[in-house]
Design an enzyme around this catalytic site. Structure first.
Site, mmCIF file in Angstrom:
data_model
loop_
_atom_site.group_PDB
_atom_site.id
_atom_site.type_symbol
_atom_site.label_atom_id
_atom_site.label_comp_id
_atom_site.label_asym_id
_atom_site.label_seq_id
_atom_site.Cartn_x
_atom_site.Cartn_y
_atom_site.Cartn_z
ATOM 1 N N ARG A 1 0.863 -1.185 0.000
ATOM 2 C CA ARG A 1 0.000 0.000 0.000
ATOM 3 C C ARG A 1 0.897 1.232 0.000
ATOM 4 N NH1 ARG A 1 2.501 1.884 3.721
ATOM 5 N NH2 ARG A 1 1.002 3.581 3.747
ATOM 6 N N ALA B 1 0.797 5.266 -2.042
ATOM 7 C CA ALA B 1 0.556 5.644 -3.439
ATOM 8 C C ALA B 1 1.688 5.257 -4.408
ATOM 9 C CB ALA B 1 0.259 7.145 -3.498
ATOM 10 N N ARG C 1 -7.574 0.002 -6.604
ATOM 11 C CA ARG C 1 -7.805 1.065 -5.617
ATOM 12 C C ARG C 1 -7.990 2.390 -6.369
ATOM 13 N NH1 ARG C 1 -4.175 1.201 -0.438
ATOM 14 N NH2 ARG C 1 -6.104 2.128 0.350
ATOM 15 N N ASP D 1 -1.939 11.024 -1.673
ATOM 16 C CA ASP D 1 -2.393 10.025 -2.648
ATOM 17 C C ASP D 1 -2.779 10.662 -3.973
ATOM 18 O OD1 ASP D 1 -2.892 8.655 0.114
ATOM 19 O OD2 ASP D 1 -2.773 7.097 -1.416
HETATM 20 O O1 MRU Z 1 -4.445 3.177 2.384
HETATM 21 P P1 MRU Z 1 -2.970 3.377 2.234
HETATM 22 O O2 MRU Z 1 -2.154 2.787 3.329
HETATM 23 O O3 MRU Z 1 -2.493 2.981 0.853
HETATM 24 O O4 MRU Z 1 -2.783 4.954 2.322
HETATM 25 C C1 MRU Z 1 -1.502 5.486 2.248
HETATM 26 C C2 MRU Z 1 -1.452 6.946 2.457
HETATM 27 O O5 MRU Z 1 -2.440 7.604 2.641
HETATM 28 C C3 MRU Z 1 -0.097 7.593 2.325
HETATM 29 O O6 MRU Z 1 0.020 8.685 3.174
HETATM 30 C C4 MRU Z 1 0.100 8.049 0.865
HETATM 31 O O7 MRU Z 1 -0.173 7.011 -0.009
HETATM 32 C C5 MRU Z 1 1.451 8.565 0.627
HETATM 33 S S1 MRU Z 1 2.631 7.278 0.578
HETATM 34 C C6 MRU Z 1 4.146 7.906 0.195
#
Ligand code: MRU
Length: 352
Positions: A45, A47, A88, A238
């Site tokens: 997970r 982004a 996603r 994201d």
């Molecule tokens: O649901 P997730 O764990 O994928 O969400 C991740 C986030 O919100 C992070 O802060 C974002 O992706 C930035 S990662 C460098």
């Protein structure tokens, strides 16, 4: 450096982020479908990391294809792209990486390449997306370090670290950059309900690096700020709209409002691949809603009363006027974001 994701000849290998920090287990995905499933179920997970996973998954799928002829390969390729895109909805890096793979495929087909040459080109493109992400994170770290106070007490939310990228991290990259620059850094990690990326992943990463880390529950941030315990906030993103509105893990908006109330700088760190200039503002960013069980249960144990309804948006949008600056690999961009973010895509731009 922490291995988040790597390509082997017949698999994409990733550390299982659902199991951390209790277990360090690696998952071997042997098809595009298995990679898509890993993204959907949060084995991987963050982004930038899911963008890299999608690209590697598509390349792996094509490498394993048994078809003969470019046309049949194209049909399989576009199917794999669609599958990845359905995993996603919020992180734009996923769609950005898929688009890059599509451009690579089209260029190869137009050049009349054989199936094997196309497979090689896709492998190379996926690896390039991976390597460029690490380089971007390091550049963000160097830029971001400049605005971190010499004696920093930094709040971060969710996990925007090595685990959420191909390595080094965005928000945690800024923290690592500040430490490397000799700043004295103490980090406060919001636990980040419901998936606990802060308590499980951010704390695990930073403790491994020997960076002082204090885990707090999300509801403690305001009180800590009021007592003067925080002098800098940095989070990941994201998707960033053209006007600077930023989608990030649910709870980020609340942190931004609290930071404003307490006069604490609030920075977003993200690569240009997270900026979506096609979205004029944050209101149209698709927000993923996840399963109720993530809220009602913790590690398989039910906490919430049976029969209660659940709302579980995975992300929120922080309006641009709460953001002190957006730290990218090309520099730190400031308001008015509608102008500065557009300029960020101009290769000449490097802004403090
Ligand atoms: O649901 P997730 O764990 O994928 O969400 C991740 C986030 O919100 C992070 O802060 C974002 O992706 C930035 S990662 C460098």
């Amino acid at each position: 450096m922490l291995p988040t994701i790597a390509r082997e000849a017949d698999a994409v290998v990733m550390i299982d982020q659902r199991k951390l920090p209790a277990q360090e287990v690696y998952v071997r995905c042997r098809s595009a479908a298995e990679v898509a499933r890993a993204i959907k179920t949060m084995v991987i997970r963050g982004a930038p990391a899911i963008g890299v996973a999608a690209a590697m998954g598509i390349a792996l799928g094509m490498r394993k294809s048994k078809v003969t002829g470019t046309q049949k390969l194209a049909a399989e390729f576009y199917k794999a792209c669609e599958l990845m895109a359905s995993t996603r909805p919020t992180a734009v890096n996923l769609f950005w990486a898929i688009e890059r793979m599509k451009r690579a495929f089209v260029a190869a087909a137009e050049a009349g390449e054989s199936v094997e040459q196309i497979q090689e080109r896709l492998d190379r493109e996926a690896q390039m997306i991976h390597d460029e992400d690490v380089a971007s994170c390091r550049a963000m770290g160097a830029w971001g370090a400049e605005v971190v106070p010499a004696e920093a007490r930094i709040l971060t939310h969710c996990n925007a670290g090595a685990l959420a990228t191909a390595g080094y991290g965005t928000a945690l990259g800024v923290i690592r950059g500040a430490v490397e620059a000799g700043k004295q850094v103490a980090v406060f990690a919001d636990e980040t309900r419901p998936f606990l990326q802060g308590a499980r992943l951010t704390a695990w990463e930073l403790v491994r690096d020997g960076i002082q880390t204090t885990v707090i529950t999300d509801s403690m941030a305001g009180s800590l700020m009021r007592q003067g315990g925080i002098n800098f906030v940095v989070v990941g993103a994201d998707r960033i709209a053209a006007n600077g509105d930023t989608a990030n893990k649910i709870g980020t908006y609340g942190v931004a409002v609290l930071a404003r109330e307490h006069n604490i700088p609030f920075y977003v760190a993200a690569p240009l691949s997270t900026i979506d200039l096609s979205m004029p503002d944050g209101s149209r960013i698709p927000i993923e809603e996840r399963h109720a069980k993530e809220v009602t249960h913790v590690a398989g144990t039910q906490l919430a009363a049976t029969g209660a309804l659940v709302w579980n948006p995975a992300f929120d949008v922080t309006p641009h006027h709460f953001i002190s600056g957006i730290i990218t690999e090309r520099g730190i961009f400031r308001a008015p974001y509608i102008e500065s973010l557009r300029a960020a895509f101009d290769t000449a731009a490097a802004v403090r």
